[in-house]
Write a protein that holds these residues in place. Structure first.
Motif, PDB file in Angstrom:
ATOM      1  N   LEU A   8      -9.999  10.176  20.694  1.00 15.82           N
ATOM      2  CA  LEU A   8     -10.255   8.794  21.120  1.00 15.82           C
ATOM      3  C   LEU A   8     -11.760   8.555  21.076  1.00 15.82           C
ATOM      4  N   LYS A  10     -14.901   5.517  21.116  1.00 15.00           N
ATOM      5  CA  LYS A  10     -15.217   4.118  21.427  1.00 15.00           C
ATOM      6  C   LYS A  10     -16.588   3.763  20.857  1.00 15.00           C
ATOM      7  N   ASP A  42     -17.907  11.116  23.028  1.00 21.93           N
ATOM      8  CA  ASP A  42     -16.811  11.145  22.047  1.00 21.93           C
ATOM      9  C   ASP A  42     -17.219  11.990  20.840  1.00 21.93           C
ATOM     10  N   MET A  66     -10.095   1.538  19.978  1.00 23.20           N
ATOM     11  CA  MET A  66      -9.664   0.174  20.284  1.00 23.20           C
ATOM     12  C   MET A  66     -10.912  -0.676  20.382  1.00 23.20           C
ATOM     13  N   SER A  97      -9.354  -6.498  28.546  1.00 22.72           N
ATOM     14  CA  SER A  97      -8.576  -5.361  29.082  1.00 22.72           C
ATOM     15  C   SER A  97      -9.438  -4.493  30.002  1.00 22.72           C
ATOM     16  N   ALA A 125     -17.391   6.660  28.874  1.00 20.51           N
ATOM     17  CA  ALA A 125     -18.085   5.788  27.919  1.00 20.51           C
ATOM     18  C   ALA A 125     -19.370   5.286  28.570  1.00 20.51           C
ATOM     19  N   THR A 130     -16.468   4.343  33.532  1.00 20.03           N
ATOM     20  CA  THR A 130     -15.490   4.642  34.595  1.00 20.03           C
ATOM     21  C   THR A 130     -14.925   6.056  34.508  1.00 20.03           C
ATOM     22  N   ALA A 131     -14.874   6.634  33.321  1.00 21.10           N
ATOM     23  CA  ALA A 131     -14.237   7.948  33.094  1.00 21.10           C
ATOM     24  C   ALA A 131     -12.753   7.912  33.437  1.00 21.10           C
ATOM     25  N   GLN A 132     -12.136   6.738  33.320  1.00 17.03           N
ATOM     26  CA  GLN A 132     -10.721   6.610  33.687  1.00 17.03           C
ATOM     27  C   GLN A 132      -9.783   6.645  32.482  1.00 17.03           C
ATOM     28  N   VAL A 133     -10.273   6.220  31.321  1.00 15.70           N
ATOM     29  CA  VAL A 133      -9.362   6.004  30.194  1.00 15.70           C
ATOM     30  C   VAL A 133      -8.684   7.305  29.742  1.00 15.70           C
TER      31      VAL A 133
HETATM   32  C1  LIG Z   1     -11.736  -7.134  34.459  1.00 14.62           C
HETATM   33  C2  LIG Z   1     -12.337  -6.461  33.278  1.00 14.62           C
HETATM   34  C3  LIG Z   1     -12.490  -7.160  32.116  1.00 14.62           C
HETATM   35  C4  LIG Z   1     -13.036  -6.542  31.019  1.00 14.62           C
HETATM   36  N1  LIG Z   1     -13.171  -7.274  29.928  1.00 14.62           N
HETATM   37  C5  LIG Z   1     -13.706  -6.723  28.840  1.00 14.62           C
HETATM   38  C6  LIG Z   1     -13.866  -7.484  27.652  1.00 14.62           C
HETATM   39  O1  LIG Z   1     -13.520  -8.668  27.609  1.00 14.62           O
HETATM   40  N2  LIG Z   1     -14.410  -6.875  26.566  1.00 14.62           N
HETATM   41  C7  LIG Z   1     -14.798  -5.554  26.623  1.00 14.62           C
HETATM   42  O2  LIG Z   1     -15.283  -5.034  25.609  1.00 14.62           O
HETATM   43  N3  LIG Z   1     -14.643  -4.810  27.732  1.00 14.62           N
HETATM   44  C8  LIG Z   1     -14.111  -5.349  28.832  1.00 14.62           C
HETATM   45  N4  LIG Z   1     -13.978  -4.623  29.940  1.00 14.62           N
HETATM   46  C9  LIG Z   1     -14.391  -3.240  29.919  1.00 14.62           C
HETATM   47  C10 LIG Z   1     -13.192  -2.356  29.559  1.00 14.62           C
HETATM   48  O3  LIG Z   1     -12.335  -2.273  30.639  1.00 14.62           O
HETATM   49  C11 LIG Z   1     -13.648  -0.975  29.269  1.00 14.62           C
HETATM   50  O4  LIG Z   1     -14.566  -1.037  28.197  1.00 14.62           O
HETATM   51  C12 LIG Z   1     -12.505  -0.084  28.803  1.00 14.62           C
HETATM   52  O5  LIG Z   1     -11.407  -0.183  29.661  1.00 14.62           O
HETATM   53  C13 LIG Z   1     -12.903   1.368  28.739  1.00 14.62           C
HETATM   54  O6  LIG Z   1     -13.350   1.800  29.988  1.00 14.62           O
HETATM   55  P1  LIG Z   1     -14.682   2.618  30.056  1.00 14.62           P
HETATM   56  O7  LIG Z   1     -15.667   1.978  29.162  1.00 14.62           O
HETATM   57  O8  LIG Z   1     -15.029   2.770  31.499  1.00 14.62           O
HETATM   58  O9  LIG Z   1     -14.253   3.993  29.418  1.00 14.62           O
HETATM   59  P2  LIG Z   1     -14.181   5.437  30.052  1.00 14.62           P
HETATM   60  O10 LIG Z   1     -12.969   5.553  30.870  1.00 14.62           O
HETATM   61  O11 LIG Z   1     -15.487   5.808  30.683  1.00 14.62           O
HETATM   62  O12 LIG Z   1     -13.967   6.236  28.686  1.00 14.62           O
HETATM   63  C14 LIG Z   1     -13.519   7.583  28.654  1.00 14.62           C
HETATM   64  C15 LIG Z   1     -13.121   7.944  27.262  1.00 14.62           C
HETATM   65  O13 LIG Z   1     -11.940   7.213  26.912  1.00 14.62           O
HETATM   66  C16 LIG Z   1     -11.978   6.890  25.526  1.00 14.62           C
HETATM   67  N5  LIG Z   1     -12.025   5.428  25.367  1.00 14.62           N
HETATM   68  C17 LIG Z   1     -12.400   4.500  26.270  1.00 14.62           C
HETATM   69  N6  LIG Z   1     -12.296   3.264  25.745  1.00 14.62           N
HETATM   70  C18 LIG Z   1     -11.864   3.439  24.470  1.00 14.62           C
HETATM   71  C19 LIG Z   1     -11.592   2.556  23.391  1.00 14.62           C
HETATM   72  N7  LIG Z   1     -11.740   1.228  23.504  1.00 14.62           N
HETATM   73  N8  LIG Z   1     -11.149   3.081  22.218  1.00 14.62           N
HETATM   74  C20 LIG Z   1     -10.987   4.421  22.069  1.00 14.62           C
HETATM   75  N9  LIG Z   1     -11.260   5.309  23.051  1.00 14.62           N
HETATM   76  C21 LIG Z   1     -11.681   4.816  24.227  1.00 14.62           C
HETATM   77  C22 LIG Z   1     -13.242   7.521  24.955  1.00 14.62           C
HETATM   78  O14 LIG Z   1     -12.927   8.803  24.487  1.00 14.62           O
HETATM   79  C23 LIG Z   1     -14.145   7.586  26.191  1.00 14.62           C
HETATM   80  O15 LIG Z   1     -15.146   8.580  26.108  1.00 14.62           O
HETATM   81  C24 LIG Z   1     -13.456  -5.197  31.068  1.00 14.62           C
HETATM   82  C25 LIG Z   1     -13.317  -4.504  32.245  1.00 14.62           C
HETATM   83  C26 LIG Z   1     -12.778  -5.108  33.347  1.00 14.62           C
HETATM   84  C27 LIG Z   1     -12.672  -4.325  34.606  1.00 14.62           C
END
Ligand SMILES: Cc1cc2nc3c(=O)[nH]c(=O)nc-3n(C[C@H](O)[C@H](O)[C@H](O)COP(=O)(O)OP(=O)(O)OC[C@H]3O[C@@H](n4cnc5c(N)ncnc54)[C@H](O)[C@@H]3O)c2cc1C
Length: 267
Positions: A8, A10, A42, A66, A97, A125, A130-133
């Motif tokens: 995965l 980003k 990543d 994504m 999302s 990321a 958040t380190a949640q994905v």
């Molecule tokens: C209410 C709300 C609205 C949001 N609206 C938007 C918006 O309109 N547009 C926007 O760009 N963001 C938006 N975000 C941010 C979005 O939620 C995060 O970018 C996304 O969920 C990934 O979370 P993170 O960046 O904390 O990833 P983390 O959890 O820190 O990522 C951990 C790992 O997960 C994998 N990962 C994470 N995201 C992806 C990805 N997209 N594709 C592939 N691998 C991935 C990677 O390996 C990454 O190292 C929003 C967030 C919230 C809370």
């Protein structure tokens, strides 16, 4: 013997090189002012996948990202370094999302790929932070997870042994497949481009999947699928008077610490 690996990855704004134009007056990120880069952890995750491919020759590595169409750049970048192919999951329905909706969409894409042994993700990321994905994706795939991976101790056809970097030491754990592994920045840096692969894949067509392709429930995507609500975003811009230059003397350190304790910044 061969393994199927998904990484995965980003595409993120380069928040480590934030200049004065990085934020708009409204407090949102000025994406034009920040170049889009491969999320650093990543790349550590990709390197770990490539190390398995070095050991187990017929291993196949697919990148899943994504994001908007231009996120295909991270897939080509990964292919220059040794990945086999990749998918961009992109749809207007995904806009807004949060991590719950993001991990749902990603888990649907991984399921759609069919059989897999290992899913690698970065720990975090650098934009969302958040380190949640990774962990949420493992939950949705109903597979075990190993977080904070630093190095591979051993990888075989049936299981993998990983050294994890913890706050106060290291832990060595083994998991059988399928497993999701999130990789820490202390892991080995990713190898650089291979010149022949760069020539072969610089114009590679990257497969795009939309919400229908991943058989997603629209109610679980985008804002409707995101329980997180951002109440307010403050843009903190430090002005000159917030900066203090101190000579590195014991007296200055003592008085700085007292000042920070009195201001309840540390305690
Ligand atoms: C209410 C709300 C609205 C949001 N609206 C938007 C918006 O309109 N547009 C926007 O760009 N963001 C938006 N975000 C941010 C979005 O939620 C995060 O970018 C996304 O969920 C990934 O979370 P993170 O960046 O904390 O990833 P983390 O959890 O820190 O990522 C951990 C790992 O997960 C994998 N990962 C994470 N995201 C992806 C990805 N997209 N594709 C592939 N691998 C991935 C990677 O390996 C990454 O190292 C929003 C967030 C919230 C809370």
């Amino acid at each position: 013997m061969s393994l199927r690996i998904v990484v995965l990855a980003k595409q993120v704004p380069d928040t480590r090189n934030v200049g004065k134009d990085a934020m708009t007056a409204e407090g949102t990120v000025n994406r034009q002012a920040l170049p889009a880069i491969f999320n650093p952890e990543d790349l550590n995750a990709l390197e770990m996948a490539l190390q398995i491919k070095d050991r187990i020759k017929d291993t196949h590595i697919t990148i899943v990202t994504m994001g908007p169409d231009r996120a295909a750049e991270v897939i080509r970048d990964a292919m220059f370094r040794g990945a086999d192919d990749g998918i961009v999951v992109s749809d207007r329905k995904l806009g807004g999302s949060d991590t719950l909706a993001t991990s749902y969409a990603i888990s649907q894409a991984v399921k759609k790929l069919g059989h897999f042994d290992i899913v690698f993700a970065g720990r975090q990321a650098i934009d969302g932070d958040t380190a949640q994905v990774g962990p949420q994706t493992a939950e949705k795939l109903e597979i075990p997870q190993i977080t904070y991976a630093e190095s591979i101790v051993d990888a075989s056809e049936n299981n993998i042994t990983i050294k994890r970097r913890l706050e106060r030491g290291v832990e060595t754990v083994r998991a059988s497949y399928p497993v999701l592994i999130t990789v820490h920045s202390s892991a080995q840096k990713c190898r650089f481009y291979n010149a022949k692969r760069l020539m072969a894949y610089k114009n590679a067509d990257i497969q795009m999947w939309n919400a229908a392709d991943i058989e997603a429930d629209d109610l679980r995507l985008g804002l409707t699928g995101s329980p997180t609500k951002v109440k307010k975003i403050d843009s903190v811009v430090l002005t000159h008077k917030d900066n203090v230059a101190l000579e590195p003397t014991d007296e200055n350190m003592d008085s700085l610490i007292k000042e920070l304790i009195n201001a309840h910044i540390i305690g």
